[in-house]
Design a protein around this motif. Sequence first.
Motif, PDB file in Angstrom:
ATOM      1  N   ILE A 249       8.672   6.762   4.640  1.00 30.90           N
ATOM      2  CA  ILE A 249       7.427   6.565   3.888  1.00 30.90           C
ATOM      3  C   ILE A 249       6.350   5.975   4.786  1.00 30.90           C
ATOM      4  CG2 ILE A 249       6.379   5.239   2.005  1.00 30.90           C
ATOM      5  CD1 ILE A 249       9.281   5.395   0.678  1.00 30.90           C
ATOM      6  N   LEU A 250       6.743   5.044   5.636  1.00 33.09           N
ATOM      7  CA  LEU A 250       5.793   4.385   6.534  1.00 33.09           C
ATOM      8  C   LEU A 250       5.480   5.232   7.768  1.00 33.09           C
ATOM      9  CD1 LEU A 250       7.291   0.811   6.227  1.00 33.09           C
ATOM     10  CD2 LEU A 250       5.013   1.518   5.420  1.00 33.09           C
ATOM     11  N   ARG A 251       6.111   6.389   7.840  1.00 32.90           N
ATOM     12  CA  ARG A 251       5.903   7.348   8.931  1.00 32.90           C
ATOM     13  C   ARG A 251       6.210   6.752  10.307  1.00 32.90           C
ATOM     14  NH1 ARG A 251       1.662   8.730   5.275  1.00 32.90           N
ATOM     15  NH2 ARG A 251       1.894  10.857   4.530  1.00 32.90           N
ATOM     16  N   HIS A 252       7.286   5.987  10.368  1.00 32.49           N
ATOM     17  CA  HIS A 252       7.724   5.459  11.654  1.00 32.49           C
ATOM     18  C   HIS A 252       8.271   6.617  12.475  1.00 32.49           C
ATOM     19  CE1 HIS A 252       8.184   1.185   9.819  1.00 32.49           C
ATOM     20  NE2 HIS A 252       6.931   1.508  10.059  1.00 32.49           N
ATOM     21  N   GLU A 253       7.829   6.710  13.689  1.00 30.17           N
ATOM     22  CA  GLU A 253       8.153   7.847  14.548  1.00 30.17           C
ATOM     23  C   GLU A 253       9.589   7.803  15.044  1.00 30.17           C
ATOM     24  OE1 GLU A 253       6.271  10.578  15.440  1.00 30.17           O
ATOM     25  OE2 GLU A 253       4.889   9.837  13.910  1.00 30.17           O
ATOM     26  N   GLN A 254      10.195   8.957  15.046  1.00 29.49           N
ATOM     27  CA  GLN A 254      11.514   9.115  15.628  1.00 29.49           C
ATOM     28  C   GLN A 254      11.353   9.627  17.055  1.00 29.49           C
ATOM     29  OE1 GLN A 254      13.091  11.883  12.687  1.00 29.49           O
ATOM     30  NE2 GLN A 254      14.520  10.297  12.066  1.00 29.49           N
TER      31      GLN A 254
ATOM     32  N   ALA B 208       9.538  -2.124   6.917  1.00 29.86           N
ATOM     33  CA  ALA B 208      10.500  -1.254   6.230  1.00 29.86           C
ATOM     34  C   ALA B 208      11.339  -2.062   5.240  1.00 29.86           C
ATOM     35  CB  ALA B 208      11.401  -0.543   7.242  1.00 29.86           C
ATOM     36  N   GLU B 209      11.760  -3.252   5.635  1.00 28.08           N
ATOM     37  CA  GLU B 209      12.576  -4.055   4.722  1.00 28.08           C
ATOM     38  C   GLU B 209      11.745  -4.551   3.540  1.00 28.08           C
ATOM     39  OE1 GLU B 209      16.162  -5.279   3.290  1.00 28.08           O
ATOM     40  OE2 GLU B 209      15.749  -3.971   4.985  1.00 28.08           O
ATOM     41  N   LEU B 210      10.485  -4.903   3.788  1.00 30.20           N
ATOM     42  CA  LEU B 210       9.615  -5.331   2.689  1.00 30.20           C
ATOM     43  C   LEU B 210       9.386  -4.187   1.702  1.00 30.20           C
ATOM     44  CD1 LEU B 210       7.034  -7.457   4.689  1.00 30.20           C
ATOM     45  CD2 LEU B 210       8.635  -8.317   2.957  1.00 30.20           C
ATOM     46  N   LEU B 211       9.185  -2.981   2.212  1.00 33.18           N
ATOM     47  CA  LEU B 211       9.005  -1.828   1.326  1.00 33.18           C
ATOM     48  C   LEU B 211      10.307  -1.526   0.583  1.00 33.18           C
ATOM     49  CD1 LEU B 211       7.469   0.476   0.072  1.00 33.18           C
ATOM     50  CD2 LEU B 211       7.781   1.789   2.192  1.00 33.18           C
ATOM     51  N   ALA B 212      11.442  -1.614   1.256  1.00 28.89           N
ATOM     52  CA  ALA B 212      12.731  -1.412   0.586  1.00 28.89           C
ATOM     53  C   ALA B 212      12.902  -2.420  -0.545  1.00 28.89           C
ATOM     54  CB  ALA B 212      13.878  -1.523   1.593  1.00 28.89           C
ATOM     55  N   ASP B 213      12.506  -3.666  -0.304  1.00 30.52           N
ATOM     56  CA  ASP B 213      12.582  -4.698  -1.350  1.00 30.52           C
ATOM     57  C   ASP B 213      11.697  -4.347  -2.539  1.00 30.52           C
ATOM     58  OD1 ASP B 213      14.332  -6.178   0.217  1.00 30.52           O
ATOM     59  OD2 ASP B 213      12.816  -7.633   0.855  1.00 30.52           O
ATOM     60  N   ARG B 214      10.500  -3.855  -2.261  1.00 34.65           N
ATOM     61  CA  ARG B 214       9.577  -3.478  -3.343  1.00 34.65           C
ATOM     62  C   ARG B 214      10.151  -2.320  -4.160  1.00 34.65           C
ATOM     63  NH1 ARG B 214       4.514  -5.706  -3.225  1.00 34.65           N
ATOM     64  NH2 ARG B 214       3.785  -4.043  -4.581  1.00 34.65           N
ATOM     65  N   LEU B 215      10.723  -1.329  -3.473  1.00 33.72           N
ATOM     66  CA  LEU B 215      11.320  -0.193  -4.175  1.00 33.72           C
ATOM     67  C   LEU B 215      12.519  -0.634  -5.005  1.00 33.72           C
ATOM     68  CD1 LEU B 215      11.067   2.469  -1.328  1.00 33.72           C
ATOM     69  CD2 LEU B 215       9.685   2.370  -3.428  1.00 33.72           C
ATOM     70  N   ALA B 216      13.335  -1.533  -4.450  1.00 31.55           N
ATOM     71  CA  ALA B 216      14.485  -2.050  -5.190  1.00 31.55           C
ATOM     72  C   ALA B 216      14.025  -2.801  -6.439  1.00 31.55           C
ATOM     73  CB  ALA B 216      15.330  -2.960  -4.294  1.00 31.55           C
TER      74      ALA B 216
ATOM     75  N   THR C   9       0.831  -1.204   0.000  1.00 34.90           N
ATOM     76  CA  THR C   9       0.000   0.000   0.000  1.00 34.90           C
ATOM     77  C   THR C   9       0.869   1.260   0.000  1.00 34.90           C
ATOM     78  OG1 THR C   9      -1.760  -1.170   1.158  1.00 34.90           O
ATOM     79  CG2 THR C   9      -1.807   1.233   1.274  1.00 34.90           C
ATOM     80  N   ALA C  10       1.926   1.247   0.798  1.00 38.05           N
ATOM     81  CA  ALA C  10       2.822   2.410   0.869  1.00 38.05           C
ATOM     82  C   ALA C  10       3.505   2.660  -0.469  1.00 38.05           C
ATOM     83  CB  ALA C  10       3.857   2.207   1.978  1.00 38.05           C
ATOM     84  N   GLU C  11       3.961   1.594  -1.111  1.00 34.42           N
ATOM     85  CA  GLU C  11       4.617   1.768  -2.412  1.00 34.42           C
ATOM     86  C   GLU C  11       3.648   2.357  -3.428  1.00 34.42           C
ATOM     87  OE1 GLU C  11       6.267  -0.495  -6.305  1.00 34.42           O
ATOM     88  OE2 GLU C  11       5.512  -1.716  -4.665  1.00 34.42           O
ATOM     89  N   LEU C  12       2.449   1.821  -3.486  1.00 33.79           N
ATOM     90  CA  LEU C  12       1.464   2.325  -4.449  1.00 33.79           C
ATOM     91  C   LEU C  12       1.095   3.774  -4.170  1.00 33.79           C
ATOM     92  CD1 LEU C  12      -0.843  -0.823  -4.751  1.00 33.79           C
ATOM     93  CD2 LEU C  12       0.886  -0.013  -6.387  1.00 33.79           C
ATOM     94  N   SER C  13       1.028   4.152  -2.894  1.00 36.76           N
ATOM     95  CA  SER C  13       0.625   5.518  -2.543  1.00 36.76           C
ATOM     96  C   SER C  13       1.681   6.559  -2.909  1.00 36.76           C
ATOM     97  CB  SER C  13       0.295   5.612  -1.051  1.00 36.76           C
ATOM     98  OG  SER C  13       1.480   5.526  -0.282  1.00 36.76           O
ATOM     99  N   LEU C  14       2.907   6.116  -3.159  1.00 36.29           N
ATOM    100  CA  LEU C  14       3.970   7.055  -3.553  1.00 36.29           C
ATOM    101  C   LEU C  14       3.755   7.639  -4.943  1.00 36.29           C
ATOM    102  CD1 LEU C  14       7.235   5.335  -2.328  1.00 36.29           C
ATOM    103  CD2 LEU C  14       6.255   7.464  -1.496  1.00 36.29           C
TER     104      LEU C  14
END
Length: 160
Positions: free
Chosen positions: A88-93, A130-138, A12-17
């Motif tokens: 992208i996933l808006r993980h809080e710092q 985060a790693e799954l999204l990084a894989d999708r972007l790669a 969902t995050a990848e598509l929303s970009l």
Amino acid sequence: MDYVAAQERARTAELSLNLTEPVTLMSTHRHLEKLRGNAILIEPMAGPTDKVCGLWFGLDDVDLILHAPAASDVHRQQIILHEFAHMILRHEQEEISPEVARNFFPDLEPGRVVKALKRSDFMDEFEVAAELLADRLAARIRRSQELTAGQPGGFGAIFG
């Protein structure tokens, strides 16, 4: 941890970009800067890196990604994409102490706010998503390279 839910969040995050082709690390970088309204600086990490591959720091006016020296360009890209994925996933710092900040930024002005994404478990759902999204972007970047490699003169490979 719900792996299927993490996969869905990444998809969902990848598509929303709404990334436009061709997708490259640089085009993703610039797209995120526009979305966040902040510059994103990417620098190699100095000092010992045996426990950390990448770090994302939020300063008052810029996001900074530090990455460990990588064995290859592909590995470096994956480290950076993983940190992008947290954004992208808006993980809080969380705010970090001045002592920790000084370890990474010895010349930092004391009044600047520094936040970092703190991780204690690499198998928690934030890290997995985060790693799954990084894989999708790669994968998007690889597909774009394959599609543009056939252009006359190889312009896609040169200009990204």
